[in-house]
Design a protein around this motif. Sequence first.
Motif, PDB file in Angstrom:
ATOM      1  N   GLY A  21       0.824  -1.205   0.000  1.00 59.03           N
ATOM      2  CA  GLY A  21       0.000   0.000   0.000  1.00 59.03           C
ATOM      3  C   GLY A  21       0.854   1.250   0.000  1.00 59.03           C
ATOM      4  N   LEU A  22       0.331   2.316  -0.620  1.00 60.15           N
ATOM      5  CA  LEU A  22       1.066   3.579  -0.692  1.00 60.15           C
ATOM      6  C   LEU A  22       0.625   4.584   0.362  1.00 60.15           C
ATOM      7  N   HIS A  23      -0.574   4.410   0.925  1.00 60.41           N
ATOM      8  CA  HIS A  23      -1.053   5.244   2.030  1.00 60.41           C
ATOM      9  C   HIS A  23      -0.983   6.734   1.708  1.00 60.41           C
ATOM     10  N   GLY A  24      -1.402   7.072   0.497  1.00 62.66           N
ATOM     11  CA  GLY A  24      -1.446   8.476   0.104  1.00 62.66           C
ATOM     12  C   GLY A  24      -0.188   8.971  -0.578  1.00 62.66           C
ATOM     13  N   CYS A  25       0.887   8.239  -0.497  1.00 61.60           N
ATOM     14  CA  CYS A  25       2.124   8.640  -1.169  1.00 61.60           C
ATOM     15  C   CYS A  25       2.096   8.214  -2.638  1.00 61.60           C
ATOM     16  N   ARG A  26       3.065   8.710  -3.385  1.00 64.22           N
ATOM     17  CA  ARG A  26       3.239   8.333  -4.782  1.00 64.22           C
ATOM     18  C   ARG A  26       4.358   7.298  -4.894  1.00 64.22           C
ATOM     19  N   ALA A  27       4.225   6.411  -5.845  1.00 64.10           N
ATOM     20  CA  ALA A  27       5.240   5.381  -6.035  1.00 64.10           C
ATOM     21  C   ALA A  27       6.611   6.013  -6.258  1.00 64.10           C
ATOM     22  N   ASN A  28       7.628   5.433  -5.635  1.00 62.86           N
ATOM     23  CA  ASN A  28       8.998   5.923  -5.763  1.00 62.86           C
ATOM     24  C   ASN A  28       9.948   4.749  -5.595  1.00 62.86           C
ATOM     25  N   ALA A  29      10.901   4.632  -6.516  1.00 61.90           N
ATOM     26  CA  ALA A  29      11.808   3.481  -6.508  1.00 61.90           C
ATOM     27  C   ALA A  29      13.193   3.796  -5.945  1.00 61.90           C
ATOM     28  N   TRP A  30      13.456   5.047  -5.553  1.00 64.37           N
ATOM     29  CA  TRP A  30      14.841   5.450  -5.301  1.00 64.37           C
ATOM     30  C   TRP A  30      15.075   5.970  -3.883  1.00 64.37           C
ATOM     31  N   PRO A  31      16.211   5.593  -3.281  1.00 68.18           N
ATOM     32  CA  PRO A  31      16.536   6.093  -1.946  1.00 68.18           C
ATOM     33  C   PRO A  31      17.097   7.507  -1.953  1.00 68.18           C
ATOM     34  N   TYR A  32      17.561   7.988  -3.093  1.00 66.86           N
ATOM     35  CA  TYR A  32      18.089   9.356  -3.204  1.00 66.86           C
ATOM     36  C   TYR A  32      17.273  10.123  -4.231  1.00 66.86           C
ATOM     37  N   ARG A  33      16.918  11.362  -3.892  1.00 65.96           N
ATOM     38  CA  ARG A  33      16.173  12.236  -4.787  1.00 65.96           C
ATOM     39  C   ARG A  33      16.866  13.599  -4.782  1.00 65.96           C
ATOM     40  N   GLY A  34      17.226  14.066  -5.973  1.00 71.13           N
ATOM     41  CA  GLY A  34      17.939  15.332  -6.045  1.00 71.13           C
ATOM     42  C   GLY A  34      19.283  15.288  -5.357  1.00 71.13           C
ATOM     43  N   GLY A  35      19.895  14.115  -5.307  1.00 64.42           N
ATOM     44  CA  GLY A  35      21.206  13.972  -4.680  1.00 64.42           C
ATOM     45  C   GLY A  35      21.175  13.847  -3.175  1.00 64.42           C
ATOM     46  N   LYS A  36      19.999  13.833  -2.569  1.00 60.62           N
ATOM     47  CA  LYS A  36      19.889  13.749  -1.114  1.00 60.62           C
ATOM     48  C   LYS A  36      19.099  12.511  -0.719  1.00 60.62           C
ATOM     49  N   ARG A  37      19.468  11.938   0.395  1.00 58.69           N
ATOM     50  CA  ARG A  37      18.769  10.765   0.919  1.00 58.69           C
ATOM     51  C   ARG A  37      17.336  11.146   1.253  1.00 58.69           C
ATOM     52  N   PHE A  38      16.400  10.368   0.722  1.00 55.85           N
ATOM     53  CA  PHE A  38      14.982  10.620   0.957  1.00 55.85           C
ATOM     54  C   PHE A  38      14.431   9.487   1.812  1.00 55.85           C
TER      55      PHE A  38
END
Length: 253
Positions: A214-231
């Motif tokens: 389940g995403l619980h309101g979030c959007r699907a995302n496959a990556w631990p880093y976004r814009g060079g920063k840990r997300f």
Amino acid sequence: MGRLGWILAAALALGPAAGCAPAPSAVPATAEPSAPARLKAPAAKPVRVSYPARGRGDWRMAGGSPRTAGRSGPLLRYRVLVEKDITGISTAGFAAAVTGTLADPRGWTAGGTLRLRRAGPGQRYDFTIYLATPRTRDRLCGSSTDAYTSCRNGDRVVLNVARWVKGVPRYGSPLAVYRQYMVNHEVGHRLGHGHERCPGRGEPAPVMQQQTLGLHGCRANAWPYRGGKRFAGRSGAYADPVPPPDRGVRRPG
């Protein structure tokens, strides 16, 4: 013969008068054959993937790769195995998808604290990434009741072929994105990361969120880093039910 007769005989002997074209033939000229129609290459047949619910636990191992992902940090070597009961997915193709995900600049090596490289037969390795049938997944994961999700158990990163082939309902992104999520989520557990929760409606889901359930309101995302920063999100998990076990897919005929 009179004078007139001699004149007529001479004219017949000379044939048609000069400058007169011969009478056209009554038979029409044959038309040139038209150029042959361009032959179309036969369309490639889609590859059918099949697998039983319970495989025999025999494996094909991918070759190693000279490519090292990451610029600094300790080196972890992983090997890639595909269960032999799975047909329609090549070992090399699956290994390339895994290695491409782990080498992506948005992946786990983006922080500069880790390097990853795929090992081949006979080479040293630190953990193994399996593509397994649903019930073999249970055996490797130490669970006899799931057969739906993927898991990490010690140095085993186990990807369920049912999810690799079918994805999950209501994920909202292409299957390729979900596969990248599978790899990064389970390898993330091997690297010591626990489950995380959605940071807010409409936000990207942390890669360590259980997006399979389940995403619980979030959007699907496959990556631990976004814009060079840990997300990342807040530590924790949801009490989502696990869907019924997958029964496998068999080729018709």
